[in-house]
Design a protein around this motif. Structure first.
Motif, PDB file in Angstrom:
ATOM      1  N   SER A  69       0.808  -1.209   0.000  1.00 30.90           N
ATOM      2  CA  SER A  69       0.000   0.000   0.000  1.00 30.90           C
ATOM      3  C   SER A  69       0.848   1.268   0.000  1.00 30.90           C
ATOM      4  CB  SER A  69      -0.910   0.017   1.225  1.00 30.90           C
ATOM      5  OG  SER A  69      -1.615   1.236   1.306  1.00 30.90           O
ATOM      6  N   GLY A  70       0.312   2.298  -0.651  1.00 27.45           N
ATOM      7  CA  GLY A  70       0.933   3.621  -0.623  1.00 27.45           C
ATOM      8  C   GLY A  70       0.256   4.541   0.371  1.00 27.45           C
ATOM      9  N   LEU A  71      -0.675   3.992   1.160  1.00 30.09           N
ATOM     10  CA  LEU A  71      -1.435   4.812   2.102  1.00 30.09           C
ATOM     11  C   LEU A  71      -0.762   4.901   3.457  1.00 30.09           C
ATOM     12  CD1 LEU A  71      -5.081   3.560   1.405  1.00 30.09           C
ATOM     13  CD2 LEU A  71      -3.895   5.530   0.397  1.00 30.09           C
ATOM     14  N   VAL A  72      -0.900   6.067   4.063  1.00 28.12           N
ATOM     15  CA  VAL A  72      -0.502   6.281   5.445  1.00 28.12           C
ATOM     16  C   VAL A  72      -1.726   6.830   6.167  1.00 28.12           C
ATOM     17  CG1 VAL A  72       1.947   6.656   4.969  1.00 28.12           C
ATOM     18  CG2 VAL A  72       0.373   8.595   4.905  1.00 28.12           C
ATOM     19  N   TRP A  73      -1.725   6.745   7.481  1.00 29.30           N
ATOM     20  CA  TRP A  73      -2.877   7.214   8.254  1.00 29.30           C
ATOM     21  C   TRP A  73      -2.571   8.592   8.817  1.00 29.30           C
ATOM     22  CZ3 TRP A  73      -7.596   5.039   8.300  1.00 29.30           C
ATOM     23  CH2 TRP A  73      -7.691   3.801   7.643  1.00 29.30           C
ATOM     24  N   HIS A  83      -9.985  12.891  13.987  1.00 28.81           N
ATOM     25  CA  HIS A  83     -10.414  11.791  13.123  1.00 28.81           C
ATOM     26  C   HIS A  83      -9.198  11.294  12.356  1.00 28.81           C
ATOM     27  CE1 HIS A  83     -13.101   9.296  10.795  1.00 28.81           C
ATOM     28  NE2 HIS A  83     -12.494   9.708   9.695  1.00 28.81           N
ATOM     29  N   GLN A  84      -9.055   9.977  12.296  1.00 24.85           N
ATOM     30  CA  GLN A  84      -7.952   9.366  11.573  1.00 24.85           C
ATOM     31  C   GLN A  84      -8.482   8.769  10.275  1.00 24.85           C
ATOM     32  OE1 GLN A  84      -5.905   5.939  13.353  1.00 24.85           O
ATOM     33  NE2 GLN A  84      -3.986   7.032  12.993  1.00 24.85           N
ATOM     34  N   PHE A  85      -7.761   9.016   9.173  1.00 25.45           N
ATOM     35  CA  PHE A  85      -8.198   8.510   7.878  1.00 25.45           C
ATOM     36  C   PHE A  85      -6.976   8.233   6.996  1.00 25.45           C
ATOM     37  CE2 PHE A  85      -7.692  13.012   7.468  1.00 25.45           C
ATOM     38  CZ  PHE A  85      -7.215  13.212   6.178  1.00 25.45           C
ATOM     39  N   PRO A  86      -7.139   7.412   5.963  1.00 28.60           N
ATOM     40  CA  PRO A  86      -6.007   7.106   5.079  1.00 28.60           C
ATOM     41  C   PRO A  86      -5.822   8.191   4.022  1.00 28.60           C
ATOM     42  CG  PRO A  86      -7.936   5.886   4.378  1.00 28.60           C
ATOM     43  CD  PRO A  86      -8.336   6.647   5.617  1.00 28.60           C
ATOM     44  N   GLU A  87      -4.561   8.394   3.648  1.00 23.43           N
ATOM     45  CA  GLU A  87      -4.249   9.265   2.516  1.00 23.43           C
ATOM     46  C   GLU A  87      -2.997   8.731   1.840  1.00 23.43           C
ATOM     47  OE1 GLU A  87      -3.641  13.280   3.829  1.00 23.43           O
ATOM     48  OE2 GLU A  87      -1.812  12.794   4.917  1.00 23.43           O
ATOM     49  N   LEU A  88      -2.871   9.019   0.558  1.00 26.60           N
ATOM     50  CA  LEU A  88      -1.722   8.549  -0.211  1.00 26.60           C
ATOM     51  C   LEU A  88      -0.490   9.367   0.159  1.00 26.60           C
ATOM     52  CD1 LEU A  88      -0.669   6.693  -2.483  1.00 26.60           C
ATOM     53  CD2 LEU A  88      -1.219   8.533  -4.083  1.00 26.60           C
ATOM     54  N   HIS A  89       0.598   8.693   0.493  1.00 20.81           N
ATOM     55  CA  HIS A  89       1.855   9.387   0.777  1.00 20.81           C
ATOM     56  C   HIS A  89       2.425   9.912  -0.540  1.00 20.81           C
ATOM     57  CE1 HIS A  89       5.986  10.126   2.001  1.00 20.81           C
ATOM     58  NE2 HIS A  89       5.528  10.137   3.249  1.00 20.81           N
ATOM     59  N   GLN A  90       2.934  11.139  -0.522  1.00 24.01           N
ATOM     60  CA  GLN A  90       3.372  11.777  -1.759  1.00 24.01           C
ATOM     61  C   GLN A  90       4.559  11.085  -2.420  1.00 24.01           C
ATOM     62  OE1 GLN A  90       3.586  13.473   1.229  1.00 24.01           O
ATOM     63  NE2 GLN A  90       5.665  14.213   1.472  1.00 24.01           N
ATOM     64  N   GLN A  91       5.307  10.251  -1.703  1.00 23.11           N
ATOM     65  CA  GLN A  91       6.452   9.560  -2.280  1.00 23.11           C
ATOM     66  C   GLN A  91       6.100   8.167  -2.812  1.00 23.11           C
ATOM     67  OE1 GLN A  91       9.514  10.781  -2.805  1.00 23.11           O
ATOM     68  NE2 GLN A  91       8.916  12.735  -1.932  1.00 23.11           N
ATOM     69  N   LEU A  92       4.862   7.726  -2.595  1.00 20.81           N
ATOM     70  CA  LEU A  92       4.470   6.378  -2.999  1.00 20.81           C
ATOM     71  C   LEU A  92       3.367   6.432  -4.049  1.00 20.81           C
ATOM     72  CD1 LEU A  92       4.444   4.689   0.534  1.00 20.81           C
ATOM     73  CD2 LEU A  92       6.274   4.665  -1.180  1.00 20.81           C
ATOM     74  N   PRO A  96      -4.285  -0.888  -6.469  1.00 17.54           N
ATOM     75  CA  PRO A  96      -5.749  -0.905  -6.635  1.00 17.54           C
ATOM     76  C   PRO A  96      -6.529  -0.985  -5.328  1.00 17.54           C
ATOM     77  CG  PRO A  96      -4.731  -2.268  -8.317  1.00 17.54           C
ATOM     78  CD  PRO A  96      -3.627  -1.843  -7.376  1.00 17.54           C
ATOM     79  N   GLU A  97      -6.034  -1.731  -4.357  1.00 17.72           N
ATOM     80  CA  GLU A  97      -6.730  -1.866  -3.079  1.00 17.72           C
ATOM     81  C   GLU A  97      -6.782  -0.542  -2.310  1.00 17.72           C
ATOM     82  OE1 GLU A  97      -4.222  -3.829  -4.112  1.00 17.72           O
ATOM     83  OE2 GLU A  97      -5.169  -5.775  -4.380  1.00 17.72           O
ATOM     84  N   ASP A  98      -5.823   0.332  -2.574  1.00 17.17           N
ATOM     85  CA  ASP A  98      -5.779   1.616  -1.862  1.00 17.17           C
ATOM     86  C   ASP A  98      -7.003   2.467  -2.161  1.00 17.17           C
ATOM     87  OD1 ASP A  98      -3.392   0.948  -0.691  1.00 17.17           O
ATOM     88  OD2 ASP A  98      -2.154   2.191  -2.008  1.00 17.17           O
ATOM     89  N   LYS A  99      -7.444   2.452  -3.392  1.00 14.35           N
ATOM     90  CA  LYS A  99      -8.620   3.266  -3.730  1.00 14.35           C
ATOM     91  C   LYS A  99      -9.851   2.735  -2.995  1.00 14.35           C
ATOM     92  CE  LYS A  99     -10.832   5.722  -7.420  1.00 14.35           C
ATOM     93  NZ  LYS A  99     -10.824   6.041  -8.836  1.00 14.35           N
ATOM     94  N   LEU A 160     -12.755  16.884  -1.665  1.00 20.83           N
ATOM     95  CA  LEU A 160     -13.640  15.854  -2.206  1.00 20.83           C
ATOM     96  C   LEU A 160     -13.040  15.394  -3.527  1.00 20.83           C
ATOM     97  CD1 LEU A 160     -16.954  17.699  -1.386  1.00 20.83           C
ATOM     98  CD2 LEU A 160     -15.966  15.756  -0.152  1.00 20.83           C
ATOM     99  N   CYS A 161     -12.551  14.156  -3.557  1.00 20.91           N
ATOM    100  CA  CYS A 161     -11.686  13.707  -4.646  1.00 20.91           C
ATOM    101  C   CYS A 161     -12.311  12.599  -5.488  1.00 20.91           C
ATOM    102  CB  CYS A 161     -10.372  13.205  -4.055  1.00 20.91           C
ATOM    103  SG  CYS A 161      -9.562  14.389  -2.967  1.00 20.91           S
ATOM    104  N   TRP A 162     -11.789  12.469  -6.709  1.00 25.44           N
ATOM    105  CA  TRP A 162     -12.191  11.402  -7.620  1.00 25.44           C
ATOM    106  C   TRP A 162     -11.025  11.090  -8.554  1.00 25.44           C
ATOM    107  CZ3 TRP A 162     -13.584  16.478  -8.179  1.00 25.44           C
ATOM    108  CH2 TRP A 162     -13.267  17.094  -9.376  1.00 25.44           C
ATOM    109  N   GLY A 163     -11.108   9.923  -9.196  1.00 21.05           N
ATOM    110  CA  GLY A 163     -10.113   9.549 -10.202  1.00 21.05           C
ATOM    111  C   GLY A 163      -8.902   8.859  -9.622  1.00 21.05           C
ATOM    112  N   ASP A 164      -7.721   9.252 -10.086  1.00 16.72           N
ATOM    113  CA  ASP A 164      -6.451   8.653  -9.699  1.00 16.72           C
ATOM    114  C   ASP A 164      -5.915   9.359  -8.447  1.00 16.72           C
ATOM    115  OD1 ASP A 164      -3.826   7.768  -9.423  1.00 16.72           O
ATOM    116  OD2 ASP A 164      -3.304   8.085 -11.524  1.00 16.72           O
TER     117      ASP A 164
END
Length: 194
Positions: A69-73, A83-92, A96-99, A160-164
């Protein structure tokens, strides 16, 4: 057993530090750019940049090959709530599972945001910020695939995001990917870019 997201981030950090200390050299770095640009920047600087870039590309390939995964919390704190939530780390890069993880976390992010905006005015991020109606934001919430939230002491930012997930924060990625950026503030928002 494959490396974890945290271990890959540690490897990237170590490699970045080694490159900037001059411990990584790419002899062909000047051939990757126009010769005039390469000469202006200098071989030593180019070597550092391309060494890090090549290593990051290897990390991204490893992520894809081993489904790391490229996600960090991330924890957002605002007015005594968190509130804790996942987001994509800018270096990773995302796998497919991340989305799926991002979309599953949307409801919690929106609940946190809604419970935190009482008494605040809504604005669309931009220069200048434009006032928004809650009905418009609610429509965007329905259309978004996932949501991210961040805060300062007095403002709450909703994306509020969509896509890649890798390119959604860049305006050039629209309309295939993107983010609507909303600021909740007591008065007109500060000039912080979200």
């Amino acid at each position: 057993m494959s490396y974890t997201t945290e271990e890959l981030l540690d490897f990237l950090d170590q490699e970045l530090r080694a490159a900037w200390r001059g411990e990584r050299v790419l002899l062909s770095s000047d051939k990757r750019l126009n010769p005039v640009v390469a000469k202006a920047i200098g071989t030593e600087k180019l070597s550092k940049v391309f060494a890090v870039q090549d290593f990051r590309d290897q990390i991204h390939q490893y992520q894809r090959e081993y489904s790391v995964s490229g996600l960090v919390w991330h924890t957002c704190r605002f007015q005594g709530r968190s509130h804790q939530f996942p987001e994509l780390h800018q270096q990773l890069v995302p796998i497919p599972e991340d989305k799926l993880t991002l979309t599953a976390a949307k409801a919690g992010v929106i609940d946190f945001w809604r419970s935190s905006i009482a008494g605040l005015r809504l604005w669309r991020s931009g220069a200048p910020p434009l006032p928004l109606e809650l009905s418009t934001v609610n429509r965007w919430i329905e259309e978004a695939e996932w949501a991210e939230v961040d805060a300062t002491r007095s403002e709450l930012y909703l994306r509020l995001c969509w896509g890649d997930p890798k390119v959604c924060h860049y305006d050039w990625a629209r309309p295939d990917s993107g983010c609507e950026r909303i600021i909740a503030a007591i008065a007109e928002p500060s000039s912080i870019k979200v």
